[in-house]
Design a protein around this motif. Sequence first.
Motif, PDB file in Angstrom:
ATOM      1  N   ASN A  71      35.737  31.642  41.845  1.00 44.57           N
ATOM      2  CA  ASN A  71      36.161  31.883  40.455  1.00 44.57           C
ATOM      3  C   ASN A  71      35.411  30.999  39.463  1.00 44.57           C
ATOM      4  O   ASN A  71      36.008  30.269  38.675  1.00 44.57           O
ATOM      5  CB  ASN A  71      37.677  31.678  40.303  1.00 44.57           C
ATOM      6  N   HIS A  72      34.067  31.094  39.495  1.00 45.59           N
ATOM      7  CA  HIS A  72      33.247  30.287  38.588  1.00 45.59           C
ATOM      8  C   HIS A  72      33.622  30.494  37.126  1.00 45.59           C
ATOM      9  O   HIS A  72      33.577  29.562  36.321  1.00 45.59           O
ATOM     10  CB  HIS A  72      31.768  30.646  38.781  1.00 45.59           C
ATOM     11  N   ASN A  73      34.000  31.728  36.783  1.00 51.71           N
ATOM     12  CA  ASN A  73      34.259  32.019  35.366  1.00 51.71           C
ATOM     13  C   ASN A  73      35.529  31.356  34.843  1.00 51.71           C
ATOM     14  O   ASN A  73      35.766  31.296  33.643  1.00 51.71           O
ATOM     15  CB  ASN A  73      34.346  33.536  35.143  1.00 51.71           C
ATOM     16  N   GLN A  76      36.247  25.269  33.451  1.00 54.39           N
ATOM     17  CA  GLN A  76      35.922  24.813  32.101  1.00 54.39           C
ATOM     18  C   GLN A  76      35.676  23.310  32.044  1.00 54.39           C
ATOM     19  O   GLN A  76      34.669  22.876  31.485  1.00 54.39           O
ATOM     20  CB  GLN A  76      37.042  25.198  31.123  1.00 54.39           C
ATOM     21  N   VAL A 380      36.826  42.492  31.781  1.00 50.86           N
ATOM     22  CA  VAL A 380      35.763  41.699  32.388  1.00 50.86           C
ATOM     23  C   VAL A 380      34.697  42.665  32.897  1.00 50.86           C
ATOM     24  O   VAL A 380      35.018  43.613  33.626  1.00 50.86           O
ATOM     25  CB  VAL A 380      36.293  40.834  33.549  1.00 50.86           C
ATOM     26  N   ILE A 382      30.622  43.121  34.617  1.00 56.87           N
ATOM     27  CA  ILE A 382      29.499  42.487  35.315  1.00 56.87           C
ATOM     28  C   ILE A 382      28.258  43.338  35.128  1.00 56.87           C
ATOM     29  O   ILE A 382      28.341  44.540  34.836  1.00 56.87           O
ATOM     30  CB  ILE A 382      29.794  42.315  36.831  1.00 56.87           C
ATOM     31  N   ASN A 394      40.875  39.709  31.603  1.00 61.33           N
ATOM     32  CA  ASN A 394      41.077  38.273  31.441  1.00 61.33           C
ATOM     33  C   ASN A 394      41.749  38.023  30.095  1.00 61.33           C
ATOM     34  O   ASN A 394      41.752  38.885  29.213  1.00 61.33           O
ATOM     35  CB  ASN A 394      39.749  37.524  31.536  1.00 61.33           C
ATOM     36  N   TYR A 585      32.261  42.773  43.314  1.00 59.98           N
ATOM     37  CA  TYR A 585      33.221  41.900  42.631  1.00 59.98           C
ATOM     38  C   TYR A 585      34.487  41.837  43.467  1.00 59.98           C
ATOM     39  O   TYR A 585      34.955  42.848  44.004  1.00 59.98           O
ATOM     40  CB  TYR A 585      33.549  42.445  41.239  1.00 59.98           C
TER      41      TYR A 585
END
Length: 652
Positions: A71-73, A76, A380, A382, A394, A585
């Motif tokens: 879950n890189h996105n 923060q 979201v 890609i 999101n 995904y």
Amino acid sequence: MKLNKYLLTVILFIMYFSVLSIVLAVTIVYKDSSTIEGDLEDMNNKYVVVSNALGKIQIPVDNVKAIIFRNHNMFQTGREVSIGGKKYEGYATELSKEYVTVTTWFGNVKVNLKSDILDFIGFEKVDFPNVPLETYFQVELSLNEYYVCSLKSGEMIVGTQLSSNNDYLIVSDNYRNTFYILKGAVEDLYIPYKYAKGYDLVVLSTGRKLYGVVKKLSETQYEVSGQWGKVVVNQGEILFTTYKETKEQVVQPVQPTPKVEPAPNLLDRLIYDKDGVAVVVADSPIKVEGKEIKRINIYPRQIVDPRTGIVFVLVPGGVFKMGADTSWGSVDDDELPQREVYVSAFYISKYPITVKQYLDFLKASQTSSSVVYGKQISPVEIDFLSQKVRVSYNAPQALLNSPITGINYLSAKAYCDWAGYQLPTEAQWEKAARGTDGRRYPWGNSRPTTYNDGKKDYPVDMFEETDVSPYGVVNMYGYPIEICRDYYSKDAYKKLPKDDPLNTTGTYVVGRTGVLTGRITDRIPILPSEPRDDTTFRVVLSVEEALDISKKPLNNKLVGITWFIVNDNIKKQYSVKSEGLYVAYVESGSPAQLAGVKTGDVIVKIDGKAIKSQDDALKALSGKKQGDVSVLTIERAGKTLEIKIKLGIWLF
């Protein structure tokens, strides 16, 4: 016995693969925000070791800002930890190859890395304010099979096991993660009925409820204990209790004080039958308000649905005054006549459905594309083969606890169909909002002071002290407008029956709030297909449905993957050699992610059946239901893996 070299090599390989087959690829974020990717080899309180094409790299923990597992996105800052898509402000304090311990404001969490639900951990220390070392939280019983710990921040922690020590509640979940929660951070604790054998109810003069084993310590003090710990209370603090002393326990009769109400004779005469049923032996008919009673129903005041996290409060059955009072002055004709209406007992969500709860629905449900995603939620997308592909949804972290708005009746109904709820009828909504006495506002007849004015997205519990109904339902006077199940009719109050009324036909549906006109009886016609930024909804359950709602499966997607048939373009652009379905995904919290499926995998078999198209996958999964286990055969970086996936089980 000596092992030959071949057998030793095989054993070492199995040991290595068993540790890292679940957590393989990580991204290390340095304190200067530069990154390095690799496979996790080892970690401890001094070093993190990863391997990649450059070889094995040993990184001092003092140089690390964060480790991203998935879950890189969502990542923060280095001052947060995310577990299964849920963020907490906190930082890592202890590291090993199997567990990571993180410190948060409410205590510590020992995360099992083999469960593969850790998204990322930060390493930047956070100075938290001290949590009072008090134990005065409320203990309730729930109808589900989970322990639910509600924190003073509004966060909820759900687990399958509970214990305690002097300072902490210790909650363990299905993934062998352990939450050490400071008791001073706890607002309410819900214990499953089946684990409350031998417990009595104690209600204190402050309104706090405790379920536990009661022990008399002296003539003036009692100890209440349970899995949650223990507390000593003075006799004068006890407003009511189901505890009854036996002759062996009584040294001298306890002299009641004016503050103590003795248990009603009715409770003294309860006899247990079986299967949670008791009978009352009465010498003469029992009467309430002059009416003879033949049956008594006992329901918890508040329950939590562990599937969705929604808190429900009970609205007892009975008659209430529905409609406007003409003495208020100017009222609309569609609010008249005021009349007495009977509504059966039901549970209603304490708050409007939140952005987070609606977001979970959008991600997990088998729903149609006609469902609108609301004002606060964004799709979201890609980049896949030079095209934009919508894969998920999101929302900003700061808005997750706000009411979802920008939806319509059809989408609210779709949410209910997914979870097994219903929208409230107009009569249910109004009774939950104003009680039985015909009041103008949820809190009484005094003019409103503080409520949701609709000027921004407030948290759902923002007005818990000011806009609250007699049953504890929050934010029914202020914005947003709430959608009801009834279709709108100007003459509904003149034509509908007085017992559980519901209007099932019409062009418009009914919206309800009080803020538009300054009275809780106002009715607003709304087009069913019209998304409005000032509209939200809450949900209801009958008391019969509430008893078993935790056992009802959500209508979830079984896997949670965006996948494409492997073609020449995919083979060329993504260096894929196998035939099958390419994973573009993996949805956060999905069964696939929880099982360890990753973007870039190629699914070649499901339960031993070759997969070359989405149709093949659908056929392989045909007849499967939520909770069933399937085996996915996956090609990943030249290796063949078999991953067991528990279908339809999402982690919200």
